[in-house]
Design a protein around this motif. Structure first.
Motif, short mmCIF file in Angstrom:
data_model
loop_
_atom_site.label_atom_id
_atom_site.label_comp_id
_atom_site.label_asym_id
_atom_site.label_seq_id
_atom_site.Cartn_x
_atom_site.Cartn_y
_atom_site.Cartn_z
N ASP B 373 0.83 -1.18 0.00
CA ASP B 373 0.00 0.00 0.00
C ASP B 373 0.88 1.25 0.00
O ASP B 373 1.86 1.34 0.73
N ARG B 374 0.45 2.20 -0.84
CA ARG B 374 1.21 3.45 -0.98
C ARG B 374 1.51 4.09 0.38
O ARG B 374 2.59 4.59 0.64
N MET B 375 0.53 4.10 1.25
CA MET B 375 0.72 4.78 2.54
C MET B 375 1.76 4.05 3.39
O MET B 375 2.55 4.68 4.08
N ILE B 376 1.76 2.74 3.29
CA ILE B 376 2.76 1.98 4.04
C ILE B 376 4.14 2.27 3.49
O ILE B 376 5.11 2.46 4.25
N ILE B 377 4.24 2.33 2.17
CA ILE B 377 5.53 2.65 1.54
C ILE B 377 6.05 3.99 2.08
O ILE B 377 7.22 4.13 2.43
N ASP B 378 5.15 4.97 2.12
CA ASP B 378 5.57 6.29 2.58
C ASP B 378 6.07 6.25 4.02
O ASP B 378 7.03 6.90 4.39
N GLU B 379 5.35 5.49 4.83
CA GLU B 379 5.68 5.44 6.25
C GLU B 379 6.91 4.59 6.53
O GLU B 379 7.49 4.64 7.61
N LEU B 380 7.29 3.79 5.55
CA LEU B 380 8.36 2.84 5.74
C LEU B 380 9.74 3.50 5.66
O LEU B 380 10.73 2.99 6.18
N HIS B 381 9.79 4.63 4.98
CA HIS B 381 11.08 5.24 4.66
C HIS B 381 11.89 5.53 5.93
O HIS B 381 13.03 5.10 6.05
N ASP B 382 11.30 6.24 6.88
CA ASP B 382 12.05 6.63 8.07
C ASP B 382 12.56 5.42 8.87
O ASP B 382 13.73 5.39 9.26
N PRO B 383 11.69 4.44 9.14
CA PRO B 383 12.21 3.27 9.86
C PRO B 383 13.37 2.60 9.13
O PRO B 383 14.36 2.22 9.76
N LEU B 384 13.27 2.48 7.81
CA LEU B 384 14.35 1.83 7.06
C LEU B 384 15.64 2.65 7.17
O LEU B 384 16.73 2.10 7.35
N VAL B 385 15.51 3.95 7.04
CA VAL B 385 16.69 4.81 7.14
C VAL B 385 17.33 4.64 8.51
O VAL B 385 18.55 4.51 8.64
N HIS B 386 16.49 4.61 9.53
CA HIS B 386 17.04 4.45 10.87
C HIS B 386 17.78 3.13 11.01
O HIS B 386 18.89 3.07 11.54
N LEU B 387 17.17 2.06 10.54
CA LEU B 387 17.79 0.74 10.66
C LEU B 387 19.11 0.69 9.90
O LEU B 387 20.09 0.09 10.37
N LEU B 388 19.15 1.32 8.73
CA LEU B 388 20.38 1.28 7.93
C LEU B 388 21.50 2.09 8.58
O LEU B 388 22.64 1.65 8.65
N ARG B 389 21.17 3.28 9.07
CA ARG B 389 22.19 4.09 9.73
C ARG B 389 22.73 3.35 10.94
O ARG B 389 23.92 3.34 11.22
N ASN B 390 21.78 2.75 11.64
CA ASN B 390 22.13 1.98 12.80
C ASN B 390 23.10 0.84 12.43
O ASN B 390 24.09 0.61 13.13
N ALA B 391 22.79 0.18 11.32
CA ALA B 391 23.63 -0.95 10.89
C ALA B 391 25.02 -0.46 10.52
O ALA B 391 26.03 -1.08 10.88
N VAL B 392 25.11 0.67 9.81
CA VAL B 392 26.42 1.18 9.41
C VAL B 392 27.20 1.62 10.65
O VAL B 392 28.38 1.34 10.80
N ASP B 393 26.50 2.30 11.54
CA ASP B 393 27.17 2.88 12.69
C ASP B 393 27.53 1.82 13.73
O ASP B 393 28.69 1.67 14.12
#
Lengths: 120, 649
Positions: B373-393
């Motif tokens: 769902d489009r709305m889920i896609i939109d809401e997904l961005h921030d959590p994914l960014v957080h998880l990725l930064r977390n993984a790199v850091d």
């Protein structure tokens, strides 16, 4: 049948150069004129497909020659050849009925592009 | 005509091309291929074109500069091993993106000019370096009576631009709607930028051809306006309202069709996607349609129930039911977007984080075709960014530590999406050092989050619950990449709000995997209808594993608080107790909810049945029971609350 051109310029160098460029593109140079009066007279006689017209020529200038030719032959296709810094004169020539212009020193490609537009 | 609509289009279109630009620049950095460079160039070119059409001069200028830089790279790649200046290009792309956002926001209120024909001006490789420096600001309305204007820019090196401009006007002299130009006369030192005014919007494509045919023309853009309202005259009565979605679709089609009508010849422009088959539709409008169909089908069920009693019109109702179901599915499908859209920006996130931390990290993305769902896609961005930064850091170790541990110096993060039975699973895994359980425990004890009675060995779920506590951070030094432990709690609550869940698995020395589970759509959900204390409730099936007959398992389960199921002992929670109802002990069924490894059962009086519900988001005041995620209408028109089984876990 090759397309015909009348080249009007008081400088032999310029006439030769233009003739070379146009011949290379398949034109037949049917006449050359060194004055405006001569240009008008030759146009009447030759009805060329294209005229290249210098602006500053002795006797009758290029702009007056354009006026004269267009008055008699409104469909005449005339390309103005101008030196830099003659913008106001070129505007005058365009208003008199010339179809396009090129600026000296000539670049063959630009000359041929302009010829294309004039004939197109 | 509504300028908002064109702004929306502009916004959507530029977002898409900014994404392409960013992605191709990253591709360029990775393998330096000419294909990526060409793609970046085309994206910059398109951004320039659409920005110029909107009259956004600064965005046009920035896009033009970027386009020039990319074009120079295309024709004169850096000598030898000199790297492509991707940092500078990315910075320029960022600046352009910000400017586009600012210009878009700044003209929301503007209402005069409606740019219509977005005609990209394909150029040969030799783009002149001169920038578009003085495009008319879009806010300057077209003069009264002017229906359309062509903004013409002559080549920077064209001689005698005043003459050329005159020839452009002459080339258009055959049109009876030619009104003149702005400026009306061309000065001796004319800079080659002018506007041609037309009294109609008829056949602008041939006008463009005539303009270009006059020679030395670098660029043509059209502005289409409506004549300004004369002062003192009352506004005309509003036009009969077309259904908003239909109007919008028409506008989109119109805008999409115009560039198609002008085939784009020239270098590098052949990859233009035909857009006529793809409509951009406002998600809100789609929601409205989905809502309408949803309520319609509920009404239908009510009528059907009455009609069955009269044993009439059965076939018609069957047919209607089939069509309604079909429609409902179509609308849900319309809302679906490939998850690629949420993944598009992630490589940049990883790259930037890795650069700041001086680490080498590769990101692999797969499963981009999975749709959500489009709305889920939109809401997904921030959590994914957080998880990725977390993984790199915190996940990926520094290169030397990795080498000592026998791993390649380059870290690797994988993001993968996959369709599951009831939803979508997205995993974010790194091959880093894993979560240091002892350090998390120590921190948690220090913060008072872990009592002395806590078990010595923490499970992954325990660890994750601790990590999701606000304020807990284990990084030895807190960098600016992943923040100060803020965020994992936000990730968890964001996913729960979407009806999803997240869990973590970590192995010391090997890496950490976060698994996100999401429903496919928010609008419609399969739900179980249950009864508790005489009231009906709906429980979305997303996290329901099964329903169990409590009578069959033998009594006593509710009082013991455990449900034995195929040898497994599951905590059992009485809904009556949760809802603070007088305890009648009438629970005869249990709903088993599962999220990852966590599992619990809810005891209810009765399972009434299974149906498709339309969840309306729940605007309850904060502080009410966290048990409910929304409300819905039942077939008989009664509103019921939607229970969130995860709240029990």
């Amino acid at each position: 049948m090759p397309r015909t051109v009348l080249i009007c310029d008081d400088a032999l160098f310029m006439r030769s150069m233009l003739a070379d460029i146009l011949r290379s593109a398949g034109f037949e140079v049917v006449g050359e004129a060194q004055t405006g009066t001569e240009a008008v007279r030759q146009y009447r006689a030759l009805h060329p497909d294209l005229v290249t017209m210098d602006i500053v020529m002795p006797d009758m200038g290029g702009i007056d020659a354009v006026r004269e030719i267009i008055r008699e032959y409104p469909q005449a296709r005339i390309l103005m050849c101008s030196a830099m810094g003659q913008q106001a004169l070129v505007i005058e020539a365009i208003q008199a009925g010339a179809r396009d212009f090129v600026v000296k020193p000539f670049q063959p490609s630009r000359v041929l592009e302009a010829v294309q537009r004039v004939l197109g | 005509m509504d300028v908002r609509r064109f702004l929306d289009l502009y916004e959507a279109e530029t977002q898409e091309h900014v994404r392409i630009l960013q992605r191709s620049l990253l591709d360029l950095e990775r393998d330096g291929s000419g294909g990526a460079l060409d793609e970046a160039f085309r994206a910059a070119h398109t951004l320039k074109g659409v920005s110029a059409s909107m009259g956004f001069a600064e965005a046009t200028r920035l896009a033009h500069e970027l386009e020039d830089q990319l074009d120079q790279l295309r024709h004169a790649p850096p000598a030898g091993a000199a790297p492509v200046p991707v940092d500078a290009l990315l910075a320029a792309a960022d600046a352009l993106e910000r400017e586009i956002a600012a210009a878009t926001a700044g003209s929301q209120a503007m209402g005069d000019i409606v740019p219509a024909a977005v005609t990209p001006a394909p150029q040969g490789p030799g783009l002149e370096p001169g920038a578009v420096h003085s495009l008319w600001p879009a806010a300057a309305a077209l003069p009264p009576g002017v229906a359309a204007a062509a903004v013409v820019r002559l080549h920077a090196e064209a001689p005698m631009k005043a003459v050329r401009a005159l020839l452009v006007l002459r080339a258009l002299a055959g049109r009876d709607d030619l009104l003149g130009s702005e400026p009306a006369a061309f000065p001796d030192d004319f800079d080659g930028l002018f506007r041609v005014h037309f009294g109609s919007t008829r056949d602008l494509a041939s006008a463009e051809a005539d303009i270009r045919g006059a020679g030395d023309v670098a660029d043509v853009q059209f502005l289409v306006g409506r004549p300004a309202q004369p002062w003192g005259k009352a506004a005309p009565p509003p036009a009969p309202r077309m259904p908003a979605a239909a109007t919008r679709a028409a506008a989109v089609l119109q805008a999409a069709a115009i560039p198609l009508a002008v085939p784009a010849p020239g270098v590098g422009m052949t990859g233009r996607k035909p857009s006529a088959r793809q409509l951009r539709v406002d998600a809100e409008r789609l929601d409205a349609v989905a809502g309408g169909i949803g309520e319609l089908s509920i009404l239908f069920n009510r009528v059907a129930a009455d009609a069955v009693a009269q044993a009439a019109a059965g076939d018609t109702l069957d047919r209607m039911s089939f069509i309604l179901g079909q429609l409902q599915q179509d609308v849900v499908d319309l809302r679906m977007v490939a998850v690629a859209e949420a993944f598009e920006r992630l490589p940049r996130v990883v790259r930037d984080a890795a650069r700041r931390l001086g680490k080498d990290v590769d990101l692999d993305v797969s499963g981009e075709d999975v749709r959500l769902d489009r709305m889920i896609i939109d809401e997904l961005h921030d959590p994914l960014v957080h998880l990725l930064r977390n993984a790199v850091d915190h996940g990926i170790e520094p290169g030397d530590a990795r080498l000592r541990a026998g791993k390649p110096a380059r870290g690797r993060i994988q993001v993968h999406a996959e369709r599951e039975r009831t939803g979508v699973r997205i995993t974010v895994s790194d091959d880093g050092g894993g979560v240091a359980a002892d350090r998390v425990a120590a921190r948690a004890r220090a913060a008072g989050l872990l009592g002395a009675a806590a078990p010595a060995v923490l499970t992954d779920d325990d660890l994750f619950r601790l990590l999701s506590q606000p304020g807990l951070s284990t990084a030895a030094d807190v960098g600016d990449v992943s923040g100060r432990g803020v965020g994992m709690d936000v990730v968890v609550s964001r996913l729960r709000a979407l009806g999803g869940a997240i869990e973590m698995r970590t192995r010391p020395g090997t890496g950490t995997t976060f698994t996100l589970r999401l429903p496919v759509t928010l609008a419609l959900a399969q739900a179980l209808r249950v009864r508790v204390g005489g009231e009906d409730y709906a429980i979305p099936l997303t996290h329901v594993a099964e329903a169990v007959d409590l009578d069959a398992t033998g009594g006593g389960a509710v009082t013991s608080g455990r449900l034995r199921l195929r040898g497994e002992s599951i905590p059992l929670v009485s809904m009556r107790t949760m809802l603070q109802l007088p305890d009648g002990g009438g629970e005869r069924a249990a709903i088993v909810a599962r999220s990852g490894a966590r599992c619990a059962a809810l005891a209810v009086d009765e399972v009434v049945g299974r149906e498709q519900i339309l969840v309306k988001t729940f605007d309850a005041a904060t502080g009410t029971l966290p048990l409910f995620s929304g409300a819905t209408l039942l077939a008989d028109g009664r509103p019921v609350l939607v229970l969130d089984p995860l709240s029990v876990l």
